[in-house]
Write a protein that holds these residues in place. Structure first.
Motif, PDB file in Angstrom:
ATOM      1  N   GLY A  18     -11.641   2.725  -8.222  1.00  0.00           N
ATOM      2  CA  GLY A  18     -10.491   2.765  -7.312  1.00  0.00           C
ATOM      3  C   GLY A  18      -9.652   4.010  -7.515  1.00  0.00           C
ATOM      4  O   GLY A  18      -9.579   4.874  -6.633  1.00  0.00           O
ATOM      5  N   PHE A  64      -4.601   1.658  -1.853  1.00  0.00           N
ATOM      6  CA  PHE A  64      -4.483   0.233  -1.510  1.00  0.00           C
ATOM      7  C   PHE A  64      -3.995  -0.596  -2.707  1.00  0.00           C
ATOM      8  O   PHE A  64      -4.343  -0.323  -3.852  1.00  0.00           O
ATOM      9  CB  PHE A  64      -5.813  -0.311  -0.991  1.00  0.00           C
ATOM     10  CG  PHE A  64      -6.203   0.278   0.326  1.00  0.00           C
ATOM     11  CD1 PHE A  64      -5.502  -0.044   1.480  1.00  0.00           C
ATOM     12  CD2 PHE A  64      -7.252   1.177   0.423  1.00  0.00           C
ATOM     13  CE1 PHE A  64      -5.841   0.522   2.708  1.00  0.00           C
ATOM     14  CE2 PHE A  64      -7.595   1.748   1.639  1.00  0.00           C
ATOM     15  CZ  PHE A  64      -6.894   1.421   2.787  1.00  0.00           C
ATOM     16  N   GLU A  68      -7.722  -4.506  -4.005  1.00  0.00           N
ATOM     17  CA  GLU A  68      -9.115  -4.566  -3.554  1.00  0.00           C
ATOM     18  C   GLU A  68      -9.865  -5.607  -4.369  1.00  0.00           C
ATOM     19  O   GLU A  68     -10.768  -6.269  -3.879  1.00  0.00           O
ATOM     20  CB  GLU A  68      -9.774  -3.185  -3.697  1.00  0.00           C
ATOM     21  CG  GLU A  68     -11.206  -3.106  -3.159  1.00  0.00           C
ATOM     22  CD  GLU A  68     -12.240  -3.429  -4.216  1.00  0.00           C
ATOM     23  OE1 GLU A  68     -13.404  -3.605  -3.870  1.00  0.00           O
ATOM     24  OE2 GLU A  68     -11.884  -3.535  -5.414  1.00  0.00           O
ATOM     25  N   GLU A  69      -9.470  -5.770  -5.622  1.00  0.00           N
ATOM     26  CA  GLU A  69     -10.258  -6.604  -6.537  1.00  0.00           C
ATOM     27  C   GLU A  69     -10.027  -8.099  -6.355  1.00  0.00           C
ATOM     28  O   GLU A  69     -10.892  -8.903  -6.694  1.00  0.00           O
ATOM     29  CB  GLU A  69      -9.922  -6.243  -7.989  1.00  0.00           C
ATOM     30  CG  GLU A  69     -10.123  -4.776  -8.347  1.00  0.00           C
ATOM     31  CD  GLU A  69     -11.591  -4.396  -8.491  1.00  0.00           C
ATOM     32  OE1 GLU A  69     -12.466  -5.230  -8.205  1.00  0.00           O
ATOM     33  OE2 GLU A  69     -11.850  -3.248  -8.884  1.00  0.00           O
ATOM     34  N   HIS A 127     -15.826  -2.823  -1.199  1.00  0.00           N
ATOM     35  CA  HIS A 127     -14.873  -1.707  -1.147  1.00  0.00           C
ATOM     36  C   HIS A 127     -13.911  -1.916   0.018  1.00  0.00           C
ATOM     37  O   HIS A 127     -14.217  -2.644   0.953  1.00  0.00           O
ATOM     38  CB  HIS A 127     -15.624  -0.386  -0.973  1.00  0.00           C
ATOM     39  CG  HIS A 127     -16.508  -0.069  -2.133  1.00  0.00           C
ATOM     40  ND1 HIS A 127     -16.010   0.335  -3.342  1.00  0.00           N
ATOM     41  CD2 HIS A 127     -17.851  -0.148  -2.279  1.00  0.00           C
ATOM     42  CE1 HIS A 127     -17.009   0.504  -4.188  1.00  0.00           C
ATOM     43  NE2 HIS A 127     -18.137   0.212  -3.574  1.00  0.00           N
ATOM     44  N   ASP A 128     -12.782  -1.208  -0.032  1.00  0.00           N
ATOM     45  CA  ASP A 128     -11.806  -1.314   1.051  1.00  0.00           C
ATOM     46  C   ASP A 128     -12.421  -0.938   2.398  1.00  0.00           C
ATOM     47  O   ASP A 128     -11.967  -1.403   3.442  1.00  0.00           O
ATOM     48  CB  ASP A 128     -10.597  -0.428   0.740  1.00  0.00           C
ATOM     49  CG  ASP A 128      -9.851  -0.947  -0.476  1.00  0.00           C
ATOM     50  OD1 ASP A 128      -9.360  -2.086  -0.430  1.00  0.00           O
ATOM     51  OD2 ASP A 128      -9.795  -0.228  -1.496  1.00  0.00           O
ATOM     52  N   TYR A 142      -9.364  -7.568  -1.220  1.00  0.00           N
ATOM     53  CA  TYR A 142      -9.027  -6.660  -0.102  1.00  0.00           C
ATOM     54  C   TYR A 142      -7.691  -6.986   0.568  1.00  0.00           C
ATOM     55  O   TYR A 142      -7.553  -6.823   1.789  1.00  0.00           O
ATOM     56  CB  TYR A 142     -10.096  -6.701   1.009  1.00  0.00           C
ATOM     57  CG  TYR A 142     -11.526  -6.595   0.596  1.00  0.00           C
ATOM     58  CD1 TYR A 142     -11.997  -5.509  -0.135  1.00  0.00           C
ATOM     59  CD2 TYR A 142     -12.444  -7.568   0.982  1.00  0.00           C
ATOM     60  CE1 TYR A 142     -13.340  -5.408  -0.481  1.00  0.00           C
ATOM     61  CE2 TYR A 142     -13.784  -7.477   0.642  1.00  0.00           C
ATOM     62  CZ  TYR A 142     -14.226  -6.397  -0.090  1.00  0.00           C
ATOM     63  OH  TYR A 142     -15.546  -6.302  -0.425  1.00  0.00           O
ATOM     64  N   ASN A 178       0.853  -1.198   0.000  1.00  0.00           N
ATOM     65  CA  ASN A 178       0.000   0.000   0.000  1.00  0.00           C
ATOM     66  C   ASN A 178       0.881   1.237   0.000  1.00  0.00           C
ATOM     67  O   ASN A 178       1.963   1.247   0.593  1.00  0.00           O
ATOM     68  CB  ASN A 178      -0.876   0.044   1.261  1.00  0.00           C
ATOM     69  CG  ASN A 178      -1.810  -1.146   1.364  1.00  0.00           C
ATOM     70  OD1 ASN A 178      -2.545  -1.440   0.427  1.00  0.00           O
ATOM     71  ND2 ASN A 178      -1.776  -1.835   2.499  1.00  0.00           N
ATOM     72  N   SER A 238      -8.614   4.792  -1.570  1.00  0.00           N
ATOM     73  CA  SER A 238      -9.268   3.730  -2.338  1.00  0.00           C
ATOM     74  C   SER A 238      -8.137   2.872  -2.920  1.00  0.00           C
ATOM     75  O   SER A 238      -7.011   2.957  -2.424  1.00  0.00           O
ATOM     76  CB  SER A 238     -10.165   4.327  -3.424  1.00  0.00           C
ATOM     77  OG  SER A 238     -11.042   3.344  -3.956  1.00  0.00           O
ATOM     78  N   HIS A 239      -8.407   2.102  -3.955  1.00  0.00           N
ATOM     79  CA  HIS A 239      -7.402   1.145  -4.425  1.00  0.00           C
ATOM     80  C   HIS A 239      -6.855   1.476  -5.811  1.00  0.00           C
ATOM     81  O   HIS A 239      -7.517   2.152  -6.601  1.00  0.00           O
ATOM     82  CB  HIS A 239      -8.010  -0.268  -4.461  1.00  0.00           C
ATOM     83  CG  HIS A 239      -9.208  -0.387  -5.358  1.00  0.00           C
ATOM     84  ND1 HIS A 239      -9.138  -0.911  -6.624  1.00  0.00           N
ATOM     85  CD2 HIS A 239     -10.505  -0.026  -5.183  1.00  0.00           C
ATOM     86  CE1 HIS A 239     -10.345  -0.895  -7.174  1.00  0.00           C
ATOM     87  NE2 HIS A 239     -11.207  -0.350  -6.338  1.00  0.00           N
ATOM     88  N   SER A 276      -6.126  -3.568   2.109  1.00  0.00           N
ATOM     89  CA  SER A 276      -6.833  -2.997   3.261  1.00  0.00           C
ATOM     90  C   SER A 276      -6.934  -4.006   4.403  1.00  0.00           C
ATOM     91  O   SER A 276      -6.979  -3.626   5.580  1.00  0.00           O
ATOM     92  CB  SER A 276      -8.213  -2.472   2.855  1.00  0.00           C
ATOM     93  OG  SER A 276      -8.851  -3.345   1.951  1.00  0.00           O
TER      94      SER A 276
END
Ligand code: GLV
Ligand code: MN
Ligand code: MN
Length: 407
Positions: A83, A113, A116-117, A348-349, A125, A51, A70-71, A128
């Motif tokens: 993201g 991040f 996330e996907e 979502h994160d 995630y 991250n 966000s990612h 996160s």
């Protein structure tokens, strides 16, 4: 918007945006974002989960930290806003403060991040989860499609998998986590609103199913003696659709399907597929998953194929914090827009961060509700509204903070 375009160039594939966890493409995107963070006056660091974190100090050491972000990873053949937009709007908000030489009482930390996907390792995630202290050691031995383990992928990315616990963020000083994200659905467009306030994120269950039948010669094995794994999988795919169509609010998807040996003249011996089930209500989701498991058992037994299921991950519905929902709604109102609340069907994160801090989310309208697709698109005016609302939110939280008299 230009930065969203610039990030879209960092991809693993020519002609498509695919930027999975711990890949060189993610590294290059992360380097570009790090430069923008630094230019906005933030100190920048990376953690052991890959991250990227930019910190903009506050004026009052005791006033805590608000997380934004966000990612930066994407699905395969993705759009350029899922993201990335949330990371860039957060940096934009800091840039506006820095341009005025303004410090809020509290510090801001913008998180970009790294996953996330879950596109590369099948469990979402990752970034996160590490920050929330919920990263599971066992994930490190998961392998991507090329056979690389997550531990090796992290090492190649320059991270130490043995130091992952160090990525955990202590929640004690956190005022909350606020994420801006494209809606990825049609609600805001239908309601003619540029932005909306998320009240909850739907729960998800994801699992893999392997159907093991018997391969054989496509020209010689009579139909009545076949145990075709793909035919069994086809029935299961339709059962997944039926489970969702017959239950209000439920969505269910088979997004991956692999057939082996995979030749035109060979009866499919094994079929492996992913199942993704979501609902805003946890009991409704559990009921659908139980029904699906029963349906899979029945299909496999009737066709004489072996059924093996393997969980990927699961989380319950996550409510956003009432105080952040209300603060975001006030910020939306003061931008001259009537607030609208909606539930997020996308994950979502914030799902992970909710175990660490209060979470709030602002959605930005996207054209046709299209997402996880290169046609994903947002209007510049709507992004401007999101920036304004986030700025208003920061001001209102700062005003509230200034009223608190600290000893
Ligand atoms: C993330 O985009 C998800 O909801 O699958
Ligand atoms: Mn996504
Ligand atoms: Mn997303």
């Amino acid at each position: 918007m230009e930065r969203c375009d610039a990030l879209a160039a960092f991809t693993e594939e020519d002609g498509a945006l695919t930027r999975r966890f711990a890949t060189p493409a993610l590294g290059r995107a992360s380097d570009a974002v790090a430069e923008w963070m630094a230019a906005a006056g933030m100190t920048v660091r990376r953690d052991a989960a890959g991250n990227l974190i930019g910190r903009y100090e506050g004026g009052d050491d005791g006033a805590g930290t608000l997380m934004l972000g966000s990612h930066l990873d994407t699905v395969r053949d993705a759009g350029r806003y899922d993201g990335a937009l949330g990371v860039l709007v957060a940096i934009g908000a800091v840039e506006r403060l820095a341009a005025r030489d303004q410090r809020l009482p509290f510090a801001l930390e913008v998180y970009a991040f790294s996953d996330e996907e879950g596109t590369r390792f099948g469990t979402a995630y990752l970034g996160s989860a590490a920050v929330a202290g919920r990263f599971e050691e066992a994930w490190l031995s998961r392998r991507d499609g090329e056979g690389t383990s997550m531990a090796d992928a992290l090492r190649e990315y320059g991270c130490d998998p043995d130091a992952l616990s160090g990525a955990r963020r202590d929640g004690a000083d956190l005022l909350g986590y606020v994420e801006v994200h494209i809606e990825q659905g049609p609600v805001l467009e239908e309601a003619d609103r540029p932005v909306g306030v998320v009240e909850a994120i739907a729960g998800q269950t994801r699992f893999d199913v392997e159907l093991r039948g018997r391969a054989g010669h496509a020209g010689t094995v009579p139909m009545e003696s076949r145990h075709d794994a793909l035919s069994a999988a086809a029935e299961l795919v339709l059962a997944v659709e039926e489970a969702a169509r017959s239950r209000p609010g439920l969505v269910a998807t088979v997004g991956e399907l692999t057939v082996r040996p995979g030749a035109a003249n060979v009866i499919p011996g094994t079929a492996r597929l992913s199942v993704d089930v979501r609902h805003g209500d946890d009991d409704a989701r559990a009921d659908a998953v139980a029904w699906l498991r029963g349906a899979a058992d029945r299909i496999a037994a009737r066709r004489g194929v072996e059924l093996v299921t393997e969980p990927r991950f699961e989380h319950g519905a996550v409510p956003c914090a009432p105080e952040l929902i209300e603060a975001l709604e006030r910020a939306v109102s003061s931008s001259g827009i009537e607030p609208l609340r909606l539930v997020s069907g996308a994950g979502h994160d914030a799902v992970q961060l909710a175990s660490l801090a209060s979470v709030g989310m602002l959605f930005v309208r996207c054209a046709g509700g299209v997402s996880h697709d290169p046609a994903e698109s947002v209007a510049q005016e709507d992004v401007a509204v999101a920036l304004e609302v986030l700025g208003e939110l920061l001001e209102s939280l700062a005003d509230r903070d200034r009223e608190v008299v600290r000893p």
